[in-house]
Design a protein around this motif. Sequence first.
Motif: not given
Length: 157
Positions: A4-21
């Motif tokens: 299911v591919t979608v496009t969502v419009m909105g606001y970033v509600n949290s600070t983007p967080t980085e991690r590594r697998t």
Amino acid sequence: MNEVTVTVMGYVNSTPTERRTSEGKKVVSFWLGNTERRFDRNSGKWENGDRLSVRVSCWRRLADGVATSLAKGDPVLVTGRLYSRNYQVEGQWRSATELDAHAVGLDLGRYDALPKGGPPAARHEDPPGSADPTTTPEEADPAKEVGTQRKLALVAT
């Protein structure tokens, strides 16, 4: 299995967080939120409607771009694979809606354009057509400082 591919419009509600697998792949995640806005003709005001909150995960090269470009509060468009994940917390089953992003971009419809060479100023307002009709062109000048909002630079090629 069908995606299911979608496009969502909105606001970033949290600070983007980085991690590594465990394999060393970079992932940047953030919460994307959107609240429906409806105009109530009886009261003449905009009202909040249904809300959407989605956890967005960005991988590899997209993760690099998101980590360096986005901050909490930025208006964005995200396209990707939508799915639901079930998990258990203290014996209770819960469900979360998640989005593996294929593409993330700024929603320039929610930014004011500045004269050539200047960065756009983020604006957070009601939907188009709901602007205050008493605003003068001088008050709406996008070149003026917009509080402490972060400025983004766009490079034209």
